[in-house]
Design a protein around this motif. Structure first.
Motif, PDB file in Angstrom:
ATOM      1  N   THR A 111     111.442  94.035  48.566  1.00 40.98           N
ATOM      2  CA  THR A 111     112.668  94.295  49.335  1.00 40.98           C
ATOM      3  C   THR A 111     113.047  93.089  50.164  1.00 40.98           C
ATOM      4  OG1 THR A 111     112.111  96.640  49.437  1.00 40.98           O
ATOM      5  CG2 THR A 111     113.761  95.850  50.992  1.00 40.98           C
ATOM      6  N   LEU A 112     112.055  92.425  50.757  1.00 39.73           N
ATOM      7  CA  LEU A 112     112.352  91.205  51.511  1.00 39.73           C
ATOM      8  C   LEU A 112     112.966  90.155  50.596  1.00 39.73           C
ATOM      9  CD1 LEU A 112     112.150  89.565  54.139  1.00 39.73           C
ATOM     10  CD2 LEU A 112     109.843  88.884  53.434  1.00 39.73           C
ATOM     11  N   ASP A 113     112.449  90.050  49.391  1.00 37.50           N
ATOM     12  CA  ASP A 113     112.989  89.096  48.434  1.00 37.50           C
ATOM     13  C   ASP A 113     114.441  89.439  48.077  1.00 37.50           C
ATOM     14  OD1 ASP A 113     112.001  86.843  46.375  1.00 37.50           O
ATOM     15  OD2 ASP A 113     113.410  88.192  45.356  1.00 37.50           O
ATOM     16  N   ALA A 114     114.696  90.732  47.840  1.00 39.66           N
ATOM     17  CA  ALA A 114     116.034  91.149  47.427  1.00 39.66           C
ATOM     18  C   ALA A 114     117.052  91.026  48.552  1.00 39.66           C
ATOM     19  CB  ALA A 114     115.997  92.583  46.912  1.00 39.66           C
ATOM     20  N   LEU A 115     116.644  91.355  49.782  1.00 35.64           N
ATOM     21  CA  LEU A 115     117.611  91.466  50.876  1.00 35.64           C
ATOM     22  C   LEU A 115     117.668  90.245  51.792  1.00 35.64           C
ATOM     23  CD1 LEU A 115     117.182  95.212  51.941  1.00 35.64           C
ATOM     24  CD2 LEU A 115     118.626  94.207  50.146  1.00 35.64           C
ATOM     25  N   LEU A 116     116.740  89.303  51.615  1.00 38.65           N
ATOM     26  CA  LEU A 116     116.829  88.079  52.421  1.00 38.65           C
ATOM     27  C   LEU A 116     116.657  86.819  51.578  1.00 38.65           C
ATOM     28  CD1 LEU A 116     115.574  87.447  55.994  1.00 38.65           C
ATOM     29  CD2 LEU A 116     115.158  85.710  54.245  1.00 38.65           C
ATOM     30  N   LEU A 117     115.598  86.744  50.795  1.00 37.51           N
ATOM     31  CA  LEU A 117     115.363  85.499  50.061  1.00 37.51           C
ATOM     32  C   LEU A 117     116.417  85.255  48.981  1.00 37.51           C
ATOM     33  CD1 LEU A 117     111.460  85.481  49.749  1.00 37.51           C
ATOM     34  CD2 LEU A 117     112.923  84.598  51.583  1.00 37.51           C
ATOM     35  N   GLU A 118     116.806  86.306  48.268  1.00 31.81           N
ATOM     36  CA  GLU A 118     117.845  86.125  47.245  1.00 31.81           C
ATOM     37  C   GLU A 118     119.189  85.772  47.866  1.00 31.81           C
ATOM     38  OE1 GLU A 118     119.661  85.650  43.610  1.00 31.81           O
ATOM     39  OE2 GLU A 118     117.535  85.635  44.192  1.00 31.81           O
ATOM     40  N   PRO A 119     119.639  86.468  48.941  1.00 28.28           N
ATOM     41  CA  PRO A 119     120.856  86.000  49.604  1.00 28.28           C
ATOM     42  C   PRO A 119     120.750  84.551  50.079  1.00 28.28           C
ATOM     43  CG  PRO A 119     120.378  88.229  50.291  1.00 28.28           C
ATOM     44  CD  PRO A 119     119.202  87.762  49.462  1.00 28.28           C
ATOM     45  N   ALA A 120     119.570  84.143  50.534  1.00 25.94           N
ATOM     46  CA  ALA A 120     119.407  82.754  50.969  1.00 25.94           C
ATOM     47  C   ALA A 120     119.595  81.793  49.805  1.00 25.94           C
ATOM     48  CB  ALA A 120     118.022  82.565  51.593  1.00 25.94           C
ATOM     49  N   ARG A 121     119.061  82.156  48.636  1.00 26.16           N
ATOM     50  CA  ARG A 121     119.228  81.296  47.461  1.00 26.16           C
ATOM     51  C   ARG A 121     120.693  81.183  47.068  1.00 26.16           C
ATOM     52  NH1 ARG A 121     115.096  85.002  45.554  1.00 26.16           N
ATOM     53  NH2 ARG A 121     113.024  84.123  46.003  1.00 26.16           N
ATOM     54  N   ARG A 122     121.429  82.267  47.228  1.00 22.48           N
ATOM     55  CA  ARG A 122     122.821  82.302  46.791  1.00 22.48           C
ATOM     56  C   ARG A 122     123.808  81.893  47.873  1.00 22.48           C
ATOM     57  NH1 ARG A 122     122.627  88.116  43.822  1.00 22.48           N
ATOM     58  NH2 ARG A 122     124.898  87.913  43.954  1.00 22.48           N
ATOM     59  N   MET A 123     123.294  81.656  49.083  1.00 19.87           N
ATOM     60  CA  MET A 123     124.155  81.221  50.190  1.00 19.87           C
ATOM     61  C   MET A 123     123.513  80.001  50.848  1.00 19.87           C
ATOM     62  SD  MET A 123     125.023  84.981  51.847  1.00 19.87           S
ATOM     63  CE  MET A 123     126.595  84.534  52.616  1.00 19.87           C
ATOM     64  N   PRO A 124     123.452  78.882  50.144  1.00 16.02           N
ATOM     65  CA  PRO A 124     122.726  77.706  50.646  1.00 16.02           C
ATOM     66  C   PRO A 124     123.303  77.125  51.923  1.00 16.02           C
ATOM     67  CG  PRO A 124     124.025  77.135  48.709  1.00 16.02           C
ATOM     68  CD  PRO A 124     124.071  78.633  48.826  1.00 16.02           C
ATOM     69  N   ASP A 125     124.546  77.477  52.258  1.00 14.77           N
ATOM     70  CA  ASP A 125     125.153  76.965  53.485  1.00 14.77           C
ATOM     71  C   ASP A 125     124.821  77.823  54.702  1.00 14.77           C
ATOM     72  OD1 ASP A 125     126.618  79.036  52.298  1.00 14.77           O
ATOM     73  OD2 ASP A 125     128.456  78.473  53.360  1.00 14.77           O
ATOM     74  N   ARG A 126     124.096  78.923  54.519  1.00 23.14           N
ATOM     75  CA  ARG A 126     123.709  79.807  55.619  1.00 23.14           C
ATOM     76  C   ARG A 126     122.240  79.563  55.973  1.00 23.14           C
ATOM     77  NH1 ARG A 126     127.464  83.917  56.796  1.00 23.14           N
ATOM     78  NH2 ARG A 126     129.406  83.418  55.706  1.00 23.14           N
ATOM     79  N   ARG A 127     121.884  79.975  57.203  1.00 24.47           N
ATOM     80  CA  ARG A 127     120.524  79.781  57.687  1.00 24.47           C
ATOM     81  C   ARG A 127     119.819  81.139  57.826  1.00 24.47           C
ATOM     82  NH1 ARG A 127     118.571  75.306  56.512  1.00 24.47           N
ATOM     83  NH2 ARG A 127     116.841  75.943  57.867  1.00 24.47           N
ATOM     84  N   PHE A 128     118.556  81.165  57.434  1.00 22.25           N
ATOM     85  CA  PHE A 128     117.751  82.379  57.461  1.00 22.25           C
ATOM     86  C   PHE A 128     116.399  82.061  58.102  1.00 22.25           C
ATOM     87  CE2 PHE A 128     120.794  82.594  54.091  1.00 22.25           C
ATOM     88  CZ  PHE A 128     121.187  83.925  53.999  1.00 22.25           C
ATOM     89  N   VAL A 129     115.663  83.115  58.495  1.00 19.89           N
ATOM     90  CA  VAL A 129     114.347  82.906  59.093  1.00 19.89           C
ATOM     91  C   VAL A 129     113.459  84.109  58.795  1.00 19.89           C
ATOM     92  CG1 VAL A 129     115.046  83.896  61.334  1.00 19.89           C
ATOM     93  CG2 VAL A 129     113.095  82.318  61.223  1.00 19.89           C
TER      94      VAL A 129
END
Length: 369
Positions: free
Chosen positions: A201-219
């Motif tokens: 779920t972490l991969d689907a809801l945070l890591l995948e969006p991070a891969r697809r939104m390279p201009d956004r910042r995640f932690v």
């Protein structure tokens, strides 16, 4: 005037929040009980992995003491346990079954269990694979306090013999969890110790969006993630975040992500303390979906998502006005009903109800030596 109790807790940890959520839960409840005038002692097994990561060594709301072994517990704290008005044993206490038998043989006041892991506990009991409580011990308790509400409470009574099962959810300390002046630097963040059943779920809801939104910042903040985990370059990593830093962490996010363990999703009515902390800090929440979530967070207070596209849509399309209004409503909800003070009042009111007769004890004291 309300009776002032002498209460002894035996829990996994109060001194260290490293790799566990129990410490935060106990701290909020015990602080609330202290503010109500009750006298609190917390007994903690002295283990090296918490001893080397202690972030609360001298609490001002209770007496914190350590014991080395179950023999040490019985030898050193027998009088304390005998004289207490209430003794509460928590889930995941090391050698918990032996601890429960020792306490049951000494306790003359109310004897309670606080299950901060109820779905996990019931699954372990069903598989005969639980080392901190066993089936024969459940009827010992005057009250079985459960982190999970809903149908699980009836199951505790019908299938496991609990004489009284009551919900006692986690809580938040509004003095510690409030908006800070830190600027926002992450679009979405997550705080939680690694768990294999949450990782997809972490991969689907945070890591995948991070891969697809390279201009956004995640932690992602939390310990025990496998060394082979591949983190996108726009995902910052924080190995351990002590409770004192939680408010600033949430305040630096536009949204925070809540991911629930699979057993708690199956049970429903199992809110994480991270939900309450983030809401108290005025941070908008994106949560996975589970039955009972709306009992704590009405629709107008929280976003839910089940796949990456939904998270991406929220991050891309939801206006700041809507985000902030949602966060404000969530904060008001939590401060009204889910603070440590509110939970302490619930705890005391539940103890005030009439007690049923405790069954004869079938103790295994020799194995507790």
């Amino acid at each position: 005037m309300t009776k002032r109790f002498d209460i002894v807790f035996l829990g996994l940890s109060l001194s260290s929040s490293w790799g566990n959520g129990h410490a935060t839960t106990f701290r909020g409840l015990l602080k609330g009980l202290h503010e109500l005038g009750h006298r609190i002692t917390f007994l903690e097994r002295d283990v090296p992995w918490y001893a080397s990561h202690r972030d609360l060594r001298d609490p001002d709301f209770c007496t914190l003491r350590y014991y080395e072994t179950t023999n040490d517990l019985r030898r050193t704290y027998a009088r304390c346990l005998q004289q207490a008005d209430v003794v509460v044993v928590g889930s995941f206490v090391p050698e918990g079954r032996a601890v429960i038998d020792i306490v049951a043989s000494l306790c003359t006041g109310q004897f309670c269990f606080y299950d901060i892991d109820t779905p996990v506990t019931l699954a372990k009991l069903a598989a005969n694979d639980c080392d901190y409580i066993c089936r024969r011990q459940i009827p010992y308790f005057d009250v079985y306090f459960s982190f999970t509400g809903g149908p699980t409470l009836a199951r505790l009574a019908a299938d496991f013999g609990a004489r009284r099962a009551e919900p006692l959810y986690c809580s938040v300390d509004p003095e510690r969890h409030r908006r800070t002046s830190d600027p926002i630097c992450w679009d979405l963040g997550y705080l939680g110790t690694y768990s294999s059943d949450r990782q997809a779920t972490l991969d689907a809801l945070l890591l995948e969006p991070a891969r697809r939104m390279p201009d956004r910042r995640f932690v992602v903040a939390g310990s025990q993630f496998p060394s082979e985990t591949v983190w996108p370059s726009n995902v910052d990593r924080i190995e351990h975040l002590p409770p004192a830093d939680h408010a600033a962490f949430y305040s630096r996010q536009r949204y925070t992500l809540n991911v629930t363990r699979s057993s708690m999703i199956a049970a429903g009515w199992s809110p994480s303390v991270r939900l309450f902390e983030a809401a108290a800090c005025g941070t908008a929440i994106i949560s996975d979906r589970w039955t009972g979530l709306d009992s704590f967070f009405p629709t107008a207070t929280i976003n839910t998502a089940g796949q990456a596209e939904e998270v991406i849509d929220i991050l891309s399309r939801q206006s700041d006005r809507v985000r902030l209004a949602m966060a404000k409503r969530a904060r008001a909800t939590i401060l009204a009903s889910h603070t440590g003070a509110a939970r302490a009042r619930e705890f005391v009111s539940l103890l005030a109800r009439p007690r049923s007769a405790r069954p004869a004890l079938d103790l295994d004291i020799e194995s507790a030596a």
